[in-house]
Motif scaffolding. Structure first.
Motif, PDB file in Angstrom:
ATOM      1  N   LEU A 171       0.830  -1.188   0.000  1.00 27.20           N
ATOM      2  CA  LEU A 171       0.000   0.000   0.000  1.00 27.20           C
ATOM      3  C   LEU A 171       0.871   1.247   0.000  1.00 27.20           C
ATOM      4  CD1 LEU A 171      -2.787   1.204   0.095  1.00 27.20           C
ATOM      5  CD2 LEU A 171      -2.723   1.053   2.573  1.00 27.20           C
ATOM      6  N   TYR A 172       1.970   1.211   0.741  1.00 22.41           N
ATOM      7  CA  TYR A 172       2.876   2.354   0.770  1.00 22.41           C
ATOM      8  C   TYR A 172       4.078   2.072  -0.132  1.00 22.41           C
ATOM      9  CZ  TYR A 172       0.687   5.167   4.384  1.00 22.41           C
ATOM     10  OH  TYR A 172      -0.165   5.977   5.087  1.00 22.41           O
ATOM     11  N   ARG A 173       3.937   2.352  -1.404  1.00 20.83           N
ATOM     12  CA  ARG A 173       5.089   2.337  -2.287  1.00 20.83           C
ATOM     13  C   ARG A 173       5.900   3.600  -2.028  1.00 20.83           C
ATOM     14  NH1 ARG A 173       1.054  -0.019  -5.545  1.00 20.83           N
ATOM     15  NH2 ARG A 173       0.452   1.973  -6.492  1.00 20.83           N
ATOM     16  N   HIS A 174       7.093   3.656  -2.579  1.00 21.88           N
ATOM     17  CA  HIS A 174       8.011   4.743  -2.250  1.00 21.88           C
ATOM     18  C   HIS A 174       7.400   6.111  -2.538  1.00 21.88           C
ATOM     19  CE1 HIS A 174      11.669   7.273  -2.509  1.00 21.88           C
ATOM     20  NE2 HIS A 174      12.115   6.462  -1.568  1.00 21.88           N
ATOM     21  N   GLU A 175       6.800   6.262  -3.707  1.00 23.12           N
ATOM     22  CA  GLU A 175       6.244   7.570  -4.075  1.00 23.12           C
ATOM     23  C   GLU A 175       5.064   7.954  -3.185  1.00 23.12           C
ATOM     24  OE1 GLU A 175       4.474   4.508  -6.993  1.00 23.12           O
ATOM     25  OE2 GLU A 175       6.373   4.891  -5.947  1.00 23.12           O
ATOM     26  N   GLN A 176       4.312   6.964  -2.736  1.00 19.00           N
ATOM     27  CA  GLN A 176       3.182   7.247  -1.851  1.00 19.00           C
ATOM     28  C   GLN A 176       3.658   7.598  -0.446  1.00 19.00           C
ATOM     29  OE1 GLN A 176       1.479   3.514  -2.684  1.00 19.00           O
ATOM     30  NE2 GLN A 176       0.347   4.206  -4.487  1.00 19.00           N
ATOM     31  N   ALA A 177       4.735   6.956  -0.013  1.00 20.02           N
ATOM     32  CA  ALA A 177       5.311   7.293   1.279  1.00 20.02           C
ATOM     33  C   ALA A 177       5.894   8.700   1.262  1.00 20.02           C
ATOM     34  CB  ALA A 177       6.382   6.275   1.659  1.00 20.02           C
ATOM     35  N   LEU A 178       6.463   9.107   0.138  1.00 18.26           N
ATOM     36  CA  LEU A 178       6.978  10.471   0.006  1.00 18.26           C
ATOM     37  C   LEU A 178       5.850  11.490   0.165  1.00 18.26           C
ATOM     38  CD1 LEU A 178       9.518  10.145  -2.952  1.00 18.26           C
ATOM     39  CD2 LEU A 178      10.055  10.817  -0.599  1.00 18.26           C
ATOM     40  N   GLN A 179       4.700  11.203  -0.437  1.00 13.26           N
ATOM     41  CA  GLN A 179       3.560  12.108  -0.292  1.00 13.26           C
ATOM     42  C   GLN A 179       3.091  12.152   1.154  1.00 13.26           C
ATOM     43  OE1 GLN A 179       1.878  14.285  -2.505  1.00 13.26           O
ATOM     44  NE2 GLN A 179       1.075  14.868  -0.494  1.00 13.26           N
ATOM     45  N   ALA A 180       3.055  11.002   1.798  1.00  9.70           N
ATOM     46  CA  ALA A 180       2.645  10.960   3.204  1.00  9.70           C
ATOM     47  C   ALA A 180       3.620  11.738   4.084  1.00  9.70           C
ATOM     48  CB  ALA A 180       2.544   9.507   3.674  1.00  9.70           C
ATOM     49  N   LEU A 181       4.905  11.665   3.750  1.00 10.91           N
ATOM     50  CA  LEU A 181       5.900  12.430   4.503  1.00 10.91           C
ATOM     51  C   LEU A 181       5.643  13.928   4.369  1.00 10.91           C
ATOM     52  CD1 LEU A 181       8.535  12.704   6.122  1.00 10.91           C
ATOM     53  CD2 LEU A 181       9.780  12.577   3.941  1.00 10.91           C
ATOM     54  N   ASP A 182       5.332  14.361   3.155  1.00 14.76           N
ATOM     55  CA  ASP A 182       4.987  15.775   2.948  1.00 14.76           C
ATOM     56  C   ASP A 182       3.777  16.161   3.795  1.00 14.76           C
ATOM     57  OD1 ASP A 182       7.057  16.123   1.169  1.00 14.76           O
ATOM     58  OD2 ASP A 182       5.825  15.932  -0.629  1.00 14.76           O
ATOM     59  N   ASP A 183       2.794  15.271   3.852  1.00 19.15           N
ATOM     60  CA  ASP A 183       1.589  15.532   4.649  1.00 19.15           C
ATOM     61  C   ASP A 183       1.948  15.667   6.133  1.00 19.15           C
ATOM     62  OD1 ASP A 183       0.141  15.301   2.307  1.00 19.15           O
ATOM     63  OD2 ASP A 183      -0.525  13.248   2.720  1.00 19.15           O
ATOM     64  N   HIS A 184       2.762  14.746   6.619  1.00 18.25           N
ATOM     65  CA  HIS A 184       3.155  14.781   8.034  1.00 18.25           C
ATOM     66  C   HIS A 184       3.922  16.067   8.356  1.00 18.25           C
ATOM     67  CE1 HIS A 184       2.976  10.099   8.576  1.00 18.25           C
ATOM     68  NE2 HIS A 184       1.797  10.650   8.338  1.00 18.25           N
ATOM     69  N   THR A 185       4.787  16.470   7.432  1.00 14.17           N
ATOM     70  CA  THR A 185       5.556  17.701   7.625  1.00 14.17           C
ATOM     71  C   THR A 185       4.628  18.908   7.679  1.00 14.17           C
ATOM     72  OG1 THR A 185       7.450  16.732   6.454  1.00 14.17           O
ATOM     73  CG2 THR A 185       7.412  19.131   6.684  1.00 14.17           C
ATOM     74  N   ARG A 186       3.644  18.930   6.800  1.00 11.51           N
ATOM     75  CA  ARG A 186       2.669  20.028   6.786  1.00 11.51           C
ATOM     76  C   ARG A 186       1.884  20.095   8.086  1.00 11.51           C
ATOM     77  NH1 ARG A 186      -2.721  19.940   2.979  1.00 11.51           N
ATOM     78  NH2 ARG A 186      -3.738  21.809   3.834  1.00 11.51           N
ATOM     79  N   ILE A 187       1.469  18.927   8.580  1.00 11.44           N
ATOM     80  CA  ILE A 187       0.732  18.864   9.850  1.00 11.44           C
ATOM     81  C   ILE A 187       1.596  19.404  10.988  1.00 11.44           C
ATOM     82  CG2 ILE A 187      -0.256  17.286  11.577  1.00 11.44           C
ATOM     83  CD1 ILE A 187      -0.966  15.432   9.141  1.00 11.44           C
ATOM     84  N   LEU A 188       2.842  18.943  11.029  1.00 13.34           N
ATOM     85  CA  LEU A 188       3.743  19.340  12.101  1.00 13.34           C
ATOM     86  C   LEU A 188       4.022  20.844  12.067  1.00 13.34           C
ATOM     87  CD1 LEU A 188       5.237  17.898  14.391  1.00 13.34           C
ATOM     88  CD2 LEU A 188       7.239  17.760  12.899  1.00 13.34           C
ATOM     89  N   GLU A 189       4.227  21.387  10.877  1.00 13.72           N
ATOM     90  CA  GLU A 189       4.492  22.824  10.759  1.00 13.72           C
ATOM     91  C   GLU A 189       3.292  23.636  11.237  1.00 13.72           C
ATOM     92  OE1 GLU A 189       5.535  23.332   6.673  1.00 13.72           O
ATOM     93  OE2 GLU A 189       7.644  22.757   6.973  1.00 13.72           O
ATOM     94  N   ALA A 190       2.088  23.183  10.893  1.00 11.11           N
ATOM     95  CA  ALA A 190       0.883  23.899  11.321  1.00 11.11           C
ATOM     96  C   ALA A 190       0.744  23.861  12.837  1.00 11.11           C
ATOM     97  CB  ALA A 190      -0.349  23.288  10.654  1.00 11.11           C
ATOM     98  N   LEU A 191       1.050  22.715  13.435  1.00 14.57           N
ATOM     99  CA  LEU A 191       0.966  22.600  14.890  1.00 14.57           C
ATOM    100  C   LEU A 191       2.003  23.503  15.557  1.00 14.57           C
ATOM    101  CD1 LEU A 191       0.439  18.751  15.323  1.00 14.57           C
ATOM    102  CD2 LEU A 191      -1.251  20.551  15.687  1.00 14.57           C
ATOM    103  N   GLY A 192       3.193  23.556  14.969  1.00 10.09           N
ATOM    104  CA  GLY A 192       4.229  24.401  15.523  1.00 10.09           C
ATOM    105  C   GLY A 192       3.859  25.877  15.492  1.00 10.09           C
ATOM    106  N   GLN A 193       3.039  26.264  14.515  1.00  9.14           N
ATOM    107  CA  GLN A 193       2.598  27.650  14.379  1.00  9.14           C
ATOM    108  C   GLN A 193       1.272  27.917  15.093  1.00  9.14           C
ATOM    109  OE1 GLN A 193       2.473  28.141  10.117  1.00  9.14           O
ATOM    110  NE2 GLN A 193       4.672  27.785   9.887  1.00  9.14           N
ATOM    111  N   ARG A 194       0.776  26.891  15.776  1.00  9.53           N
ATOM    112  CA  ARG A 194      -0.506  26.971  16.490  1.00  9.53           C
ATOM    113  C   ARG A 194      -1.643  27.380  15.551  1.00  9.53           C
ATOM    114  NH1 ARG A 194      -0.218  28.936  22.680  1.00  9.53           N
ATOM    115  NH2 ARG A 194      -2.292  28.008  22.441  1.00  9.53           N
ATOM    116  N   ASP A 195      -1.579  26.830  14.344  1.00 10.17           N
ATOM    117  CA  ASP A 195      -2.606  27.091  13.328  1.00 10.17           C
ATOM    118  C   ASP A 195      -3.539  25.875  13.281  1.00 10.17           C
ATOM    119  OD1 ASP A 195      -4.166  27.602  11.106  1.00 10.17           O
ATOM    120  OD2 ASP A 195      -2.497  28.353   9.894  1.00 10.17           O
TER     121      ASP A 195
END
Length: 231
Positions: A171-195
């Motif tokens: 289910l998690y091929r390399h390209e799909q895991a890369l997209q998920a990593l981008d998603d996780h990074t976006r979530i983390l950045e938003a939390l860090g900014q209290r957004d």
């Protein structure tokens, strides 16, 4: 006992539509029939089994719509958890733990040799990321609702998990895991900014993308199965 049977269902040992034989299970597990009967009744209450008169318990079949609806619910629930965290402000230690998980995910993906072992490790890190966010949200009712929503589609997910030897079925091929990593990074950045609004949107987009991938696979498999049946 219920957990043992539940894990066997989640791992695909008992496939959808499979009849569970009380006597055979009791013999296999080395227990009396009473705890097996109680465990099956509990799993029926959870929706994983159905009781058929004169036939006993059967593993429930779920269709693509069930999966679509369950993931849609989960996206809204986990999105809410992220919004609450963003509005409240996330603890520095928890934020550091989440950042460490995302960092390990990034290092894992630097290697293009996407083996089953790497995919399995990614799967574990992904689960840890979601669990830690839920724990940090600190809402028991929300966590229980997410847990219930996660139970249904995982039956379909079993043959797509990273331990499958056929890498094309992961289910998690390399390209799909890369997209998920981008998603996780976006979530983390938003939390860090209290957004909270952005954190909620990022989590929703992340889970809905996973939903669409899985539903597409299920519908493709169903179409191929119907075509083979006509041959």
């Amino acid at each position: 006992m219920a957990e043992t049977l539940r894990n066997k269902i989640f791992d695909g040992v008992f496939a959808p539509g499979c009849h569970l034989m009380e006597i055979a299970l009791a013999t296999e597990l080395g227990v009396s029939r009473t705890p097996v009967r109680g465990a099956m009744a509990r799993l029926a209450d959870e929706g994983l089994l159905v009781y058929l008169p004169n036939k006993g318990f059967q593993v429930r079949r779920f269709n693509a719509k069930d999966v679509f609806d369950a993931f849609t619910l989960r996206a809204n629930l986990e999105g809410m958890a992220c919004r609450l965290l963003g509005e409240r402000g996330i603890d520095d230690e928890v934020f550091a733990q989440l950042a460490a998980l995302v960092g390990e995910q990034a290092r894992l993906l630097q290697n293009r040799d996407w083996t089953s072992a790497r995919a399995l490790r990614w799967h574990e890190l992904n689960l840890d990321f979601h669990r830690k966010l839920l724990q940090a949200a600190d809402n028991r009712w929300l966590t229980e609702a997410v847990y219930r929503a996660c139970q249904l589609p995982i039956i379909f997910d079993s043959n797509l998990r990273p331990h499958n030897r056929d890498a094309s079925m992961q289910l998690y091929r390399h390209e799909q895991a890369l997209q998920a990593l981008d998603d996780h990074t976006r979530i983390l950045e938003a939390l860090g900014q209290r957004d909270g609004v952005e954190a909620e949107a990022a989590m929703r987009d992340h889970i809905l993308g996973h939903r669409d991938l899985l539903v597409h696979h299920l519908r493709k498999n169903a179409t191929e199965a119907r075509a083979m049946a006509r041959v």
